[in-house]
Design an enzyme around this catalytic site. Structure first.
Site, PDB file in Angstrom:
ATOM      1  N   ASP A  34      31.063 -20.849  65.571  1.00 56.07           N
ATOM      2  CA  ASP A  34      30.497 -21.339  64.307  1.00 56.07           C
ATOM      3  C   ASP A  34      31.349 -22.477  63.759  1.00 56.07           C
ATOM      4  OD1 ASP A  34      28.654 -19.450  64.581  1.00 56.07           O
ATOM      5  OD2 ASP A  34      29.246 -18.214  62.843  1.00 56.07           O
ATOM      6  N   ASP A  38      30.118 -26.237  62.944  1.00 64.92           N
ATOM      7  CA  ASP A  38      30.212 -26.843  61.612  1.00 64.92           C
ATOM      8  C   ASP A  38      30.941 -28.174  61.647  1.00 64.92           C
ATOM      9  OD1 ASP A  38      28.773 -24.858  60.531  1.00 64.92           O
ATOM     10  OD2 ASP A  38      30.481 -23.715  59.747  1.00 64.92           O
ATOM     11  N   SER A  83     -10.059 -19.065  62.554  1.00 61.68           N
ATOM     12  CA  SER A  83      -9.341 -17.786  62.487  1.00 61.68           C
ATOM     13  C   SER A  83      -9.818 -16.902  63.637  1.00 61.68           C
ATOM     14  CB  SER A  83      -9.529 -17.141  61.127  1.00 61.68           C
ATOM     15  OG  SER A  83     -10.893 -16.992  60.902  1.00 61.68           O
ATOM     16  N   LEU A  84      -9.414 -15.655  63.630  1.00 58.59           N
ATOM     17  CA  LEU A  84      -9.765 -14.773  64.737  1.00 58.59           C
ATOM     18  C   LEU A  84     -10.716 -13.681  64.267  1.00 58.59           C
ATOM     19  CD1 LEU A  84      -6.201 -14.216  66.226  1.00 58.59           C
ATOM     20  CD2 LEU A  84      -8.070 -15.415  67.356  1.00 58.59           C
ATOM     21  N   GLU A 113      -0.815 -10.660  72.943  1.00 55.41           N
ATOM     22  CA  GLU A 113       0.342 -11.157  72.180  1.00 55.41           C
ATOM     23  C   GLU A 113       0.474 -10.381  70.880  1.00 55.41           C
ATOM     24  OE1 GLU A 113      -0.432 -15.275  71.407  1.00 55.41           O
ATOM     25  OE2 GLU A 113      -0.746 -15.709  73.524  1.00 55.41           O
ATOM     26  N   LYS A 115       0.490 -10.118  66.898  1.00 57.54           N
ATOM     27  CA  LYS A 115      -0.146 -10.880  65.826  1.00 57.54           C
ATOM     28  C   LYS A 115       0.846 -10.957  64.668  1.00 57.54           C
ATOM     29  CE  LYS A 115      -4.403 -11.382  63.243  1.00 57.54           C
ATOM     30  NZ  LYS A 115      -3.767 -11.731  61.983  1.00 57.54           N
ATOM     31  N   ASP A 117       2.552 -11.693  61.217  1.00 58.47           N
ATOM     32  CA  ASP A 117       1.965 -11.648  59.878  1.00 58.47           C
ATOM     33  C   ASP A 117       2.679 -12.633  58.960  1.00 58.47           C
ATOM     34  OD1 ASP A 117       0.323 -10.885  57.895  1.00 58.47           O
ATOM     35  OD2 ASP A 117       1.263  -8.942  57.512  1.00 58.47           O
ATOM     36  N   ARG A 136      -2.668 -24.315  57.108  1.00 50.75           N
ATOM     37  CA  ARG A 136      -4.068 -24.135  57.505  1.00 50.75           C
ATOM     38  C   ARG A 136      -5.026 -24.667  56.441  1.00 50.75           C
ATOM     39  NH1 ARG A 136      -8.280 -20.638  57.091  1.00 50.75           N
ATOM     40  NH2 ARG A 136      -9.513 -20.475  58.989  1.00 50.75           N
ATOM     41  N   GLU A 172       3.027 -19.455  63.870  1.00 52.05           N
ATOM     42  CA  GLU A 172       3.086 -18.719  62.608  1.00 52.05           C
ATOM     43  C   GLU A 172       4.467 -18.880  61.989  1.00 52.05           C
ATOM     44  OE1 GLU A 172       0.192 -17.391  62.159  1.00 52.05           O
ATOM     45  OE2 GLU A 172       0.343 -15.814  60.658  1.00 52.05           O
ATOM     46  N   TYR A 222       7.119 -18.484  65.331  1.00 50.02           N
ATOM     47  CA  TYR A 222       6.719 -18.282  66.732  1.00 50.02           C
ATOM     48  C   TYR A 222       5.497 -19.154  66.988  1.00 50.02           C
ATOM     49  CZ  TYR A 222       9.865 -14.419  67.505  1.00 50.02           C
ATOM     50  OH  TYR A 222      10.986 -13.666  67.670  1.00 50.02           O
ATOM     51  N   LYS A 287      -6.394 -12.713  74.235  1.00 50.29           N
ATOM     52  CA  LYS A 287      -6.980 -14.036  74.477  1.00 50.29           C
ATOM     53  C   LYS A 287      -7.359 -14.200  75.942  1.00 50.29           C
ATOM     54  CE  LYS A 287      -3.764 -16.108  71.194  1.00 50.29           C
ATOM     55  NZ  LYS A 287      -2.589 -16.954  71.008  1.00 50.29           N
ATOM     56  N   LYS A 311      -6.469  -5.089  64.820  1.00 49.00           N
ATOM     57  CA  LYS A 311      -5.632  -4.855  63.644  1.00 49.00           C
ATOM     58  C   LYS A 311      -5.142  -3.400  63.661  1.00 49.00           C
ATOM     59  CE  LYS A 311      -5.471  -8.016  60.644  1.00 49.00           C
ATOM     60  NZ  LYS A 311      -6.272  -8.280  59.591  1.00 49.00           N
ATOM     61  N   CYS A 405     -20.129  -4.623  28.996  1.00 50.55           N
ATOM     62  CA  CYS A 405     -19.049  -5.493  29.483  1.00 50.55           C
ATOM     63  C   CYS A 405     -17.768  -5.239  28.682  1.00 50.55           C
ATOM     64  CB  CYS A 405     -19.479  -6.955  29.347  1.00 50.55           C
ATOM     65  SG  CYS A 405     -18.147  -8.090  29.755  1.00 50.55           S
ATOM     66  N   CYS A 408     -17.096  -8.673  26.569  1.00 47.09           N
ATOM     67  CA  CYS A 408     -17.944  -9.219  25.504  1.00 47.09           C
ATOM     68  C   CYS A 408     -18.957  -8.213  24.961  1.00 47.09           C
ATOM     69  CB  CYS A 408     -18.650 -10.486  25.989  1.00 47.09           C
ATOM     70  SG  CYS A 408     -19.887 -10.152  27.242  1.00 47.09           S
ATOM     71  N   CYS A 423     -22.289  -8.634  34.179  1.00 47.35           N
ATOM     72  CA  CYS A 423     -22.445  -8.952  32.770  1.00 47.35           C
ATOM     73  C   CYS A 423     -23.330 -10.197  32.757  1.00 47.35           C
ATOM     74  CB  CYS A 423     -21.086  -9.246  32.125  1.00 47.35           C
ATOM     75  SG  CYS A 423     -21.281 -10.075  30.542  1.00 47.35           S
ATOM     76  N   CYS A 429     -19.364 -15.098  27.976  1.00 43.70           N
ATOM     77  CA  CYS A 429     -18.364 -14.061  28.263  1.00 43.70           C
ATOM     78  C   CYS A 429     -17.063 -14.766  28.706  1.00 43.70           C
ATOM     79  CB  CYS A 429     -18.933 -13.157  29.351  1.00 43.70           C
ATOM     80  SG  CYS A 429     -17.807 -11.893  29.915  1.00 43.70           S
TER      81      CYS A 429
HETATM   82  S1  IVH Z   1      -4.172 -17.558  68.065  1.00 41.21           S
HETATM   83  C1  IVH Z   1      -8.291 -19.871  66.862  1.00 41.21           C
HETATM   84  N1  IVH Z   1      -2.153 -15.975  68.257  1.00 41.21           N
HETATM   85  O1  IVH Z   1      -3.803 -14.885  63.016  1.00 41.21           O
HETATM   86  C2  IVH Z   1      -7.183 -19.100  66.285  1.00 41.21           C
HETATM   87  N2  IVH Z   1      -3.055 -16.355  66.086  1.00 41.21           N
HETATM   88  O2  IVH Z   1      -6.631 -14.338  61.918  1.00 41.21           O
HETATM   89  C3  IVH Z   1      -6.061 -19.062  67.235  1.00 41.21           C
HETATM   90  N3  IVH Z   1      -1.839 -15.222  64.294  1.00 41.21           N
HETATM   91  O3  IVH Z   1      -4.839 -17.978  61.774  1.00 41.21           O
HETATM   92  C4  IVH Z   1      -4.989 -18.251  66.725  1.00 41.21           C
HETATM   93  N4  IVH Z   1      -0.325 -14.265  65.566  1.00 41.21           N
HETATM   94  O4  IVH Z   1      -2.345 -17.457  61.739  1.00 41.21           O
HETATM   95  C5  IVH Z   1      -3.041 -16.544  67.413  1.00 41.21           C
HETATM   96  N5  IVH Z   1      -0.336 -14.619  68.598  1.00 41.21           N
HETATM   97  C6  IVH Z   1      -1.188 -15.184  67.772  1.00 41.21           C
HETATM   98  C7  IVH Z   1      -1.151 -14.976  66.378  1.00 41.21           C
HETATM   99  C8  IVH Z   1      -2.109 -15.575  65.565  1.00 41.21           C
HETATM  100  C9  IVH Z   1      -0.753 -14.444  64.323  1.00 41.21           C
HETATM  101  C10 IVH Z   1      -2.577 -15.572  63.070  1.00 41.21           C
HETATM  102  C11 IVH Z   1      -2.932 -17.019  62.919  1.00 41.21           C
HETATM  103  C12 IVH Z   1      -4.421 -17.063  62.741  1.00 41.21           C
HETATM  104  C13 IVH Z   1      -4.719 -15.667  62.306  1.00 41.21           C
HETATM  105  C14 IVH Z   1      -6.116 -15.318  62.689  1.00 41.21           C
END
Ligand code: IVH
Length: 706
Positions: A34, A38, A83-84, A113, A115, A117, A136, A172, A222, A287, A311, A405, A408, A423, A429
């Site tokens: 380190d 530095d 999105s997926l 892979e 996913k 978050d 995005r 991500e 990643y 995928k 999920k 309501c 109101c 309402c 309102c």
């Molecule tokens: S592939 C066409 N791979 O999940 C979309 N997405 O609900 C291709 N995400 O918007 C995305 N891990 O932000 C892909 N290994 C992964 C992912 C991933 C997280 C997120 C990404 C995307 C959302 C879809």
């Protein structure tokens, strides 16, 4: 030091430091202490200070941050950020695989892979240098957050190896648990509300104006998707392995699978092992590996058909219901909210949960003081999934839905066939009045974002605006100097602690608002129509209606039959439009907005003077062109009535091919027997149409001469 020697040394130091960053952050294999690291960095900082003109945009010193971004520029994505599709059980994964196997008549390999978050990011590299990082946003346009993203050490600023000249990497941005916990302790010390979860914290951090603070918060990244017009790889897996060599952070937890059992095994392992990861994942992504097969499968408007997210099931908690309160939304929808005894759940404390609507309460058979099960599903808002009947008190009464309501006092109504109670006092309102104005100023509507939710609330409470038409009678003098402390809910509304904020209209704010209002007078008619906030008239529908009807009077005077002739307008939308304009107050608002100078007409689509020779044609543009840019060709196609598509399928009418059309695409077009025309042929096709346009114009001239 001489300038030339400094230039050389700066380049040397930059490269060495970035190599050590790569070894440390990506390979987890540091080869320097380190202290020595530095020393190198300090030497670079000192040199850059002495020769500021020599600072490289990819300098490792950018990682420390320091720059301030006042407004993030809006950037249009070269490839939309889709999105997926989500799935929650094995059956849905089996369906997904079956669908794919039906389309592809050859073996298919899948890549599984994690996913991650966090928030997705698009990284553009030109000649090996990171030139842009964009969020995005709405999938079509996002915010340029490059300065902030450069502080993330796992995102390479400069690549090494034989990377393509120009390409995009998607990934991500995440916040590891230890960074998240540190930040929340700090926020608590400062009396600030804690972030609800690492994803929220990431979203907030990426949009900070001060990049040094972003650097301090230790985000991570990643990457999982490489994109360019003609990818130099046959498979996704190969592209990721190459990306890893060029310097990207690619997860090592990737598996190639060919059977549902292998996929299921990957899911099961990670459903358990995710608890040991230093960051959040919320599922698994599956995928199709082969790019040619992906092309064949194509995409829907929202998500690719070649991928699906599995999920994980949410964690559950059991707690007591104290009270049900009722919230009024922007459109008058009443949402029942369960107020609960605080209970820890998946890293946060839950105190409230949505009950959706009256039917949901009935289905649960919810009684006062019931013990309920709470889950955090895909969304951040917790929901009640069941009642613990064994713990119900014998005399407890059923929960009754509100009759009037809560804001109101108006009697609530429910339309036939709909679950929600409303309402109906749309224009009287308070939450609906404010909601209507908040919608009006949105980016996709009138784009007066300098006037946010808080400022609208203050101006409304001060009696300066009662309706969106009032916005145009605001002046600098009327708003300058206004100050008020307001109670705000966090970005997820009512489900976490609320806090207070001072809203003040200082000189610059007041000026920006008045300027933005003035500028909004140029916003095209279809966006003004969307901004009016007619129920069910979204952005796309508003565009279709505006193009078809041409001006507001035609819309006001149209009958149901006229309206339902428009693409995508069914009876529900048509009746909603009629309903909107049957209220004198809306007609009056339109009159005032028109008087203020807003756009209430535009050319009808057929009126662009161009023969619609491409009507109903679905056209794919591929390759590089001599006389047009790709965008120009696409615009021309639309001008002549055609629709653009990015992938070749049996629905494609023809392909306009320039230079360097990829061999895979060509092969696919040939297999599907789809016509390929050259740039010249396309131009002569248009010239034919242009001749017709001109002769039409001549005829019109003749007519006017008579
Ligand atoms: S592939 C066409 N791979 O999940 C979309 N997405 O609900 C291709 N995400 O918007 C995305 N891990 O932000 C892909 N290994 C992964 C992912 C991933 C997280 C997120 C990404 C995307 C959302 C879809």
């Amino acid at each position: 030091m001489e300038k030339e020697s400094a230039r050389k040394r700066i380049a040397e130091l930059s490269e060495t430091i970035e190599r050590h960053n790569y070894n440390y952050y990506i390979l987890a294999n540091p080869t320097i202490s380190d202290f020595d690291f530095d020393m190198l960095l300090n030497e670079l900082i000192a040199l850059e200070k002495e020769f500021p003109e020599l600072v490289l945009p990819t300098s490792p010193t950018q990682r420390v941050g320091g720059d301030i971004t006042k407004n993030f520029a809006t950037v249009t994505h070269h490839f939309p950020m889709l999105s997926l599709a989500n799935s929650y059980n094995r059956e849905e994964i089996i369906d997904f695989i079956d669908r794919i196997k039906k389309t592809i008549n050859e073996p298919v390999t899948f890549v599984c892979e994690l996913k991650f978050d966090g928030i997705s990011i698009s990284l553009t590299y030109s000649h090996g240098e990171l030139i842009r990082a964009v969020t995005r946003g709405d999938g079509k346009q996002g915010d340029d957050v490059t300065t902030n993203i450069k502080t993330i050490r796992t995102i390479p600023l400069k690549l090494h190896g034989d990377f393509p000249d120009f390409f995009e990497m998607r990934g991500e941005v995440i916040m590891p648990h230890d960074s998240f916990n540190t930040i929340n302790v700090e926020r608590d010390d400062l009396g600030l509300p804690p972030f609800a979860n690492p994803r929220n914290a990431t979203a907030g951090t990426v949009k900070l104006q001060y990049s040094r603070e972003v650097a301090r918060r230790r985000l991570d990244n990643y990457c999982y998707y490489m994109m360019m017009d003609e990818l130099p790889f046959a498979t996704h897996y190969e592209s990721l392995m190459a990306a890893k060599k060029w310097g990207f952070n690619i997860s090592e937890h990737i598996a190639k699978c060919t059977t549902i059992d292998e996929i299921q095994q990957f899911i099961d392992i990670w459903d358990e092992k995710r608890k040991t990861l230093p960051f959040d994942i919320d599922g698994i992504v599956i995928k199709v590996d082969n790019f040619a097969q992906r092309e064949q499968l194509g995409t829907t408007s929202k998500s690719p058909r070649w991928a699906i997210a599995y999920k994980f099931k949410a964690e559950q908690a059991c707690t007591r219901l104290n009270e049900v309160t009722f919230q009024v939304g922007r459109h008058g929808t009443i949402t029942p909210v369960a107020n609960l005894d605080a209970v820890p759940l998946a890293g946060t404390t839950v105190k409230r949960a949505t009950l959706h609507n009256a039917d949901f309460i009935k289905q649960l058979d919810l009684h006062e003081k019931d013990m309920v099960f709470v889950e955090k599903g895909g969304e951040i808002i917790p929901k009640i999934t069941g009642v613990n009947l064994e713990m119900r008190e014998a005399a407890s009464k059923e929960i009754e839905f509100a009759k009037t309501c809560p804001e109101c006092g108006t009697k609530l109504i429910r339309n036939e066939g709909e679950a929600a109670w409303y309402c109906p006092n749309t224009l009287g309102c308070p939450p609906q009045i404010k909601g209507r104005m908040e919608h009006f100023i949105e980016r996709k509507a009138m784009n007066i974002e300098s006037l946010g939710e808080g400022k609208i609330a203050v101006l409304y409470e001060k009696g300066l605006i009662k309706d969106y038409a009032d916005l145009y009678s605001l002046t600098y003098d009327k708003i300058y100097g206004i100050e008020k402390i307001i109670k705000i809910e966090d970005e997820y509304g009512l489900f976490h602690e609320s806090t207070t904020r001072k809203v003040s209209f200082k000189d610059k704010t007041a000026r920006n608002i008045i300027d933005a209002l003035e500028k909004s007078k140029e916003v095209p008619f279809h966006r003004v129509l969307f901004a009016l906030g007619i129920k069910y008239v979204g952005e796309t529908t508003a565009k279709l209606i505006a193009e078809e009807m041409g001006n507001i009077d035609n819309i006001i005077n149209a009958n149901i039959e006229d309206l339902t002739k428009i693409d995508e307008v069914g009876e529900k939308i048509a009746f909603s439009i009629k309903d909107f304009f049957s209220d004198e107050r809306n007609i009056e608002a339109v009159r005032r907005l028109r008087e203020a100078g807003l756009q209430f007409e535009q050319k009808k689509k057929e009126d662009n003077g161009k023969e619609q020779i491409l009507k109903d044609k679905i056209i794919v543009v591929s390759g590089v062109f001599e006389r047009f840019s790709r965008d120009e060709i696409k615009q021309t196609i639309e001008d002549y009535g055609g629709k653009n598509s990015s992938s070749i399928s049996s629905k494609t009418s023809f392909i306009v091919a320039g230079d360097k059309m990829g061999p895979e695409k060509r092969k696919k077009a040939e297999n599907l027997n789809i016509l390929i025309i050259s740039e010249e042929e396309f131009i002569s096709m248009l010239n034919g149409a242009k001749e017709k346009d001109d002769s039409k114009k001549e005829k019109q001239k003749d007519l006017t001469l008579f």
